[in-house]
Write a protein that holds these residues in place. Sequence first.
Motif, PDB file in Angstrom:
ATOM      1  N   GLY A  73      43.293  48.640   6.160  1.00 38.22           N
ATOM      2  CA  GLY A  73      42.578  48.587   4.896  1.00 38.22           C
ATOM      3  C   GLY A  73      42.244  49.964   4.376  1.00 38.22           C
ATOM      4  N   VAL A  74      41.662  49.978   3.195  1.00 39.90           N
ATOM      5  CA  VAL A  74      41.223  51.219   2.568  1.00 39.90           C
ATOM      6  C   VAL A  74      39.816  51.519   3.060  1.00 39.90           C
ATOM      7  CG1 VAL A  74      40.667  52.333   0.377  1.00 39.90           C
ATOM      8  CG2 VAL A  74      42.623  50.813   0.528  1.00 39.90           C
ATOM      9  N   CYS A  75      39.604  52.747   3.485  1.00 38.09           N
ATOM     10  CA  CYS A  75      38.274  53.157   3.918  1.00 38.09           C
ATOM     11  C   CYS A  75      37.423  53.370   2.662  1.00 38.09           C
ATOM     12  CB  CYS A  75      38.359  54.441   4.731  1.00 38.09           C
ATOM     13  SG  CYS A  75      36.770  55.024   5.281  1.00 38.09           S
ATOM     14  N   ARG A  90      38.355  47.924   3.754  1.00 30.98           N
ATOM     15  CA  ARG A  90      38.466  46.784   2.842  1.00 30.98           C
ATOM     16  C   ARG A  90      39.935  46.494   2.583  1.00 30.98           C
ATOM     17  NH1 ARG A  90      35.563  43.827  -0.843  1.00 30.98           N
ATOM     18  NH2 ARG A  90      36.718  43.113  -2.636  1.00 30.98           N
ATOM     19  N   ASN A  91      40.256  45.205   2.582  1.00 33.26           N
ATOM     20  CA  ASN A  91      41.597  44.757   2.245  1.00 33.26           C
ATOM     21  C   ASN A  91      41.486  43.355   1.670  1.00 33.26           C
ATOM     22  OD1 ASN A  91      44.311  44.570   1.947  1.00 33.26           O
ATOM     23  ND2 ASN A  91      44.823  44.970   4.081  1.00 33.26           N
ATOM     24  N   ILE A  92      42.553  42.901   1.055  1.00 31.27           N
ATOM     25  CA  ILE A  92      42.582  41.553   0.507  1.00 31.27           C
ATOM     26  C   ILE A  92      43.505  40.723   1.388  1.00 31.27           C
ATOM     27  CG2 ILE A  92      43.242  40.151  -1.462  1.00 31.27           C
ATOM     28  CD1 ILE A  92      42.356  42.426  -3.244  1.00 31.27           C
ATOM     29  N   VAL A  93      42.930  39.690   2.005  1.00 33.23           N
ATOM     30  CA  VAL A  93      43.669  38.808   2.907  1.00 33.23           C
ATOM     31  C   VAL A  93      43.651  37.414   2.298  1.00 33.23           C
ATOM     32  CG1 VAL A  93      43.781  37.866   5.235  1.00 33.23           C
ATOM     33  CG2 VAL A  93      42.988  40.199   4.876  1.00 33.23           C
ATOM     34  N   GLN A  94      44.826  36.890   1.994  1.00 34.53           N
ATOM     35  CA  GLN A  94      44.985  35.563   1.382  1.00 34.53           C
ATOM     36  C   GLN A  94      44.115  35.418   0.131  1.00 34.53           C
ATOM     37  OE1 GLN A  94      44.267  32.703   4.457  1.00 34.53           O
ATOM     38  NE2 GLN A  94      46.127  33.240   5.559  1.00 34.53           N
ATOM     39  N   LYS A  95      44.184  36.405  -0.737  1.00 32.23           N
ATOM     40  CA  LYS A  95      43.499  36.446  -2.026  1.00 32.23           C
ATOM     41  C   LYS A  95      41.977  36.478  -1.920  1.00 32.23           C
ATOM     42  CE  LYS A  95      47.240  34.161  -4.459  1.00 32.23           C
ATOM     43  NZ  LYS A  95      47.621  33.068  -5.336  1.00 32.23           N
ATOM     44  N   VAL A  96      41.466  36.855  -0.762  1.00 33.06           N
ATOM     45  CA  VAL A  96      40.021  36.984  -0.554  1.00 33.06           C
ATOM     46  C   VAL A  96      39.749  38.402  -0.060  1.00 33.06           C
ATOM     47  CG1 VAL A  96      38.027  36.147   0.752  1.00 33.06           C
ATOM     48  CG2 VAL A  96      39.788  34.550   0.008  1.00 33.06           C
ATOM     49  N   GLY A  97      38.799  39.072  -0.670  1.00 32.57           N
ATOM     50  CA  GLY A  97      38.438  40.417  -0.238  1.00 32.57           C
ATOM     51  C   GLY A  97      37.715  40.376   1.092  1.00 32.57           C
TER      52      GLY A  97
END
Length: 149
Positions: A73-75, A90-97
């Motif tokens: 993810g992005v720090c 932070r990352n988006i997994v299955q359209k959920v942040g």
Amino acid sequence: MQFETPMAKPEEKRPNVMKVIEREAIVRADVDGRSKLFVRRAAPKDRMCAGDIVQVETINSVSNPSLTSSFTGVCIAIYRRGIDTSFILRNIVQKVGVEVRYMAYSPLLKRIEVLQKAQRVRRAKLFYLRENPGKMFRQKMLTKSAKTS
């Protein structure tokens, strides 16, 4: 009245006991050289900064250290507090942040790897990515690494 030994001058500095203990704890917890990523005075190319794309591999089971999981993810924030240093990815997994906070010197962290350095980030905390997640995916490396894992 004469003193046999001269008295200590008040300007002499004694080491702060808590700082010494904290430094020793960091040395004990720094098994793979990860303290170099969190040094405040290091050059930006050598340390981890907000906006970097980071992959963290964690140990899932204490009894079986071969069971690991990774998160890329992005720090968006780093909190440099000595042995209590932590960072948020932070990352988006299955359209959920999804945001995950990691303690930098935790024994459950197996590996921290910076995949791509940030470019043109002017803030120390990137909380604005929560409202506008499209800005996060303009970095090509994150979308490539999300597809592979």
